[in-house]
Design a protein around this motif. Structure first.
Motif, PDB file in Angstrom:
ATOM      1  N   VAL A   1       1.116  -1.087  -0.150  1.00  0.00           N
ATOM      2  CA  VAL A   1      -0.127   0.271   0.491  1.00  0.00           C
ATOM      3  C   VAL A   1       0.878   1.435  -0.446  1.00  0.00           C
ATOM      4  CG1 VAL A   1      -2.235  -1.026   1.692  1.00  0.00           C
ATOM      5  CG2 VAL A   1      -0.260   0.040   2.773  1.00  0.00           C
ATOM      6  N   GLY A   2       1.920   1.106   0.056  1.00  0.00           N
ATOM      7  CA  GLY A   2       3.077   2.519   0.306  1.00  0.00           C
ATOM      8  C   GLY A   2       3.462   2.869   0.964  1.00  0.00           C
TER       9      GLY A   2
ATOM     10  N   GLN B   1       1.721  -5.117   5.437  1.00  0.00           N
ATOM     11  CA  GLN B   1       1.314  -6.113   4.989  1.00  0.00           C
ATOM     12  C   GLN B   1       1.280  -7.296   5.104  1.00  0.00           C
ATOM     13  OE1 GLN B   1      -1.703  -3.139   4.768  1.00  0.00           O
ATOM     14  NE2 GLN B   1      -2.285  -4.823   3.584  1.00  0.00           N
TER      15      GLN B   1
HETATM   16  S1  SF4 Z   1       5.869  -1.537   4.074  1.00  0.00           S
HETATM   17 FE1  SF4 Z   1       4.769  -3.222   3.216  1.00  0.00          FE
HETATM   18  S2  SF4 Z   1       2.803  -2.675   2.734  1.00  0.00           S
HETATM   19 FE2  SF4 Z   1       4.580  -0.624   3.285  1.00  0.00          FE
HETATM   20  S3  SF4 Z   1       5.644   0.457   1.345  1.00  0.00           S
HETATM   21 FE3  SF4 Z   1       6.574  -1.248   2.733  1.00  0.00          FE
HETATM   22  S4  SF4 Z   1       6.097  -3.520   1.511  1.00  0.00           S
HETATM   23 FE4  SF4 Z   1       4.724  -1.195   1.435  1.00  0.00          FE
END
Ligand code: SF4
Ligand code: SF4
Length: 499
Positions: A283-284, A360
Motif C-alpha cells: 500500500v506504499g 501488510q
Molecule cells: S511496509 Fe509493506 S506495505 Fe508498506 S510500503 Fe513497505 S512493503 Fe509496502
C-alpha cells in the motif's frame, strides 16, 4: 482556492489519440474533431506536448482550435533535460504556443521533474525558473506548474518551496496511499492538483474483477469508479484521461458529471478499507524504510503490485510476457521512483527488518531477490548501461555518432553518458524518418533525413527506438556495407530506457 477552482474536472490527455503514424492525416483530423468535441462539452484542460501521439498531438490540438474555438487551458511543457537556461524556457514556450496557433496559455509546465535536486537546479540565476517568471510577467503564461514522478517526499519539498501554482501527479487505486502527504501539503498551500494515469495506465480497466471492490452502487463499471475515486480526494481537481475515441470521451464526461449518491468521504472510506485488505498488495505506507544496505524496498514492492495483473500496455504487447512484466517492475521503479540499480547483484543481507515492519506482512526478502534476478535478465542497472555505451561509443573528437530517431530518448542517452562516463567530445547527429524535423536542431543535435546517412557518414548509428528497432534496422542495415556500424540500444531481453 487554487488555480483549478471551477475548472472542468476532466482533463484531455492527448497521448492516446487515434493517430497511427506521423503521416496519418485521417487520424489527425479524427483526433482534432475529438478534441473539438471535448472542448464543446466543457473540457478546459488539455495536456499536450510535441512527443505525444506519434509527434502529432500538437497538430491535432491546433486543428481542433480551428474547427471549434481555441482555449488557453493547455499545458506548455518544458523538459529539464533539454531546457537549461531562462532563454531556453522562454524560447520553448514561444515555439509551442506558435505550434498551437495561440499566443497565451494558462499552464506552463516543468515536465517530469525527477527529483528535488533536479528542481533546485532550475532556481539558479539564469536558470529555467527565471525564464518561467519572465513568461508570467509578460502575460504569456498565467501559472507555473510541474508534473512529476518523483518520490512523494521530494514532491512535498517542491510544493513547500511555494514556487508552483499546480502539480500533476500519477495517482490511482494502485498507489493512492503514498500520496497522502502530497495531497495534504497541496491542500494546505492552495496548490492545484491534477492527476495523470487515473486508470493505472490501462491496468485497472483490463482487470475489472480484481478492482471490483472500487465499484459502488452509483458506478456503472470499474473505470468509472476508479476515476471517481481519484476525484473524491478533495485536493484533486482534475483527472487527466488519455482519450482515443468518442465513446471514451462520452464515458469519461459522464463519469465526472453525473450526480452520485455516495459522498466523497464515504467513497474514500469504502474503497480504502478494501485496498488495505488486498492480499499481497503493497500500500506504499513506507514502514519498511531504513534498509541497512539502502535497498529501495517500498519502490520495489509498490511496482511489484503490477505482477498481479496481466500486462496491459499495447505498446509492449509484442514482447514475451516475462519481459513485459520486467517493464512493469524494473521500468516502473525507474519511472516512478527515479531508481536505477547500481548493478544487478542483490545486496540484501536478509536482516528481516523490512518484513518485521511491513504492515501488510509481505514476503519482501524473496521479492527483492526476484527483482534483482529480473534486473540481471534485463541488464537493468547503471553499470550495464555504462558498459553498453562504452562499447558502442568511441568518444574521440574526429568520430561522429548517429542516433536514430531524434527526440527524448536521444537526449536521455546523451545526459546519461555525460553524467556517468564523460563529456561528449565526438560529434553527435541524429536521423529521423519524420520530414517535419529534418534540418532542425534537437537540443544541439542536427536532425537529418535517413537519405543523408551516406553523406554524413557516422561511424556508428545507435537505434534508440524500442518498439521499432527491428523495423528501423531492416531499413538501414544496407549502410553496414559502407562501413557504418549499426547497433540497437536495447536487445529483446532488455527494457526501454524511457517508458
Ligand atoms: S511496509 Fe509493506 S506495505 Fe508498506 S510500503 Fe513497505 S512493503 Fe509496502
Ligand atoms: S531484509 Fe534485506 S531488504 Fe529487508 S531491510 Fe534487511 S537488507 Fe534490506
Amino acid at each position: 482556492m487554487t488555480i483549478f477552482d471551477n475548472v472542468f474536472p476532466l482533463g484531455f490527455g492527448t497521448n492516446r489519440l487515434p493517430i497511427k503514424s506521423a503521416s496519418d492525416e485521417e487520424g489527425i483530423e479524427k483526433s482534432a474533431n475529438l478534441i473539438a468535441d471535448a472542448i464543446r462539452a466543457g473540457v478546459e484542460f488539455i495536456d499536450v506536448t510535441n512527443t505525444y501521439s506519434r509527434g502529432k498531438a500538437m497538430d491535432a490540438v491546433k486543428r481542433a482550435f480551428e474547427i471549434y474555438k481555441p482555449i488557453d487551458g493547455v499545458t506548455v511543457k518544458m523538459r529539464l533535460s533539454a531546457d537549461k537556461t531562462a532563454a531556453d524556457a522562454y524560447n520553448t514556450a514561444e515555439s509551442i504556443l506558435k505550434q498551437l496557433g495561440i499566443s497565451h496559455a494558462k499552464y506552463f509546465y516543468f515536465w517530469s521533474v525527477f527529483t528535488y535536486e533536479e528542481y533546485l537546479q532550475t532556481l539558479k540565476p539564469g536558470g529555467v525558473f527565471e525564464g518561467a517568471l519572465r513568461l508570467k510577467k509578460e502575460g504569456i503564461i498565467d501559472n507555473i506548474c510541474f508534473s512529476t514522478h518523483a518520490i512523494p517526499n521530494d514532491i512535498v519539498k517542491m510544493l513547500e518551496s511555494r514556487n508552483f501554482d499546480a502539480v500533476t501527479i500519477s495517482m490511482n487505486l494502485l498507489n493512492s496511499f503514498s500520496f497522502n502527504d502530497v495531497l495534504r501539503t497541496a491542500d494546505d498551500l492552495d496548490i492545484g492538483v491534477a492527476v495523470m494515469n487515473p486508470l493505472g495506465g490501462g491496468i485497472i480497466p483490463k482487470n475489472p474483477e480484481y478492482f471490483s471492490f472500487a465499484k459502488g452502487s452509483d458506478d456503472r463499471d470499474v473505470p468509472e469508479a476508479a476515476l471517481r475515486y481519484v476525484l473524491a480526494h478533495k485536493p484533486i481537481q482534475i483527472a487527466l484521461s488519455g482519450i482515443s475515441s468518442h465513446e471514451e470521451l462520452q464515458r469519461n464526461l459522464e463519469a465526472v458529471s453525473m450526480e452520485v449518491e455516495e459522498k466523497d468521504e464515504e467513497r474514500l472510506n469504502r474503497v480504502n478499507v478494501s485496498i488495505s485488505g488486498l492480499e499481497n498488495f503493497c500500500v506504499g505506507c513506507n514502514y519498511c524504510s531504513g534498509c541497512p544496505v539502502d535497498i529501495p524496498v517500498m519502490a520495489i514492492m509498490r511496482c511489484r503490485n503490477n505482477l498481479q495483473f496481466k500486462p496491459a500496455d499495447q505498446n509492449y504487447a509484442f514482447l514475451p510476457e516475462y519481459v513485459q512484466q520486467n517493464i512493469y517492475v524494473c521500468g516502473k521503479i525507474e519511472q516512478d521512483f527515479s531508481v536505477l540499480f547500481e548493478d544487478t547483484v542483490n545486496p540484501c543481507i536478509k536482516c528481516g527488518k523490512c518484513e518485521h515492519n511491513c504492515t501488510q506482512h509481505l514476503n519482501i526478502i524473496d521479492a527483492v531477490a526476484d527483482t534483482y534476478k529480473r534486473a540481471e535478465y534485463s541488464n537493468w542497472s547503471r553499470q550495464d548501461r555504462i558498459n553498453k555505451l562504452k562499447e558502442i561509443i568511441d568518444n574521440t573528437p574526429d568520430n561522429t555518432i548517429g542516433i536514430y530517431p531524434s527526440g527524448i530518448t536521444s537526449s536521455t542517452i546523451r545526459r546519461f553518458y555525460e553524467d556517468n562516463i564523460e563529456q561528449f567530445k565526438c560529434k553527435i547527429v541524429s536521423f529521423d524518418s519524420n520530414p517535419s524535423v529534418w534540418g532542425s536542431d534537437d537540443n544541439g543535435i542536427m536532425v537529418y533525413s535517413p537519405d543523408d546517412i551516406l553523406d554524413v557518414h557516422p561511424d556508428v548509428i545507435i537505434i534508440t527506438s524500442y518498439k521499432f528497432k527491428n523495423e528501423i534496422y531492416e531499413n538501414i542495415k544496407k549502410y553496414e556495407s559502407y562501413g557504418i556500424k549499426i547497433v540497437k540500444l536495447s536487445d529483446d531481453n532488455e527494457l526501454p530506457w524511457l517508458l
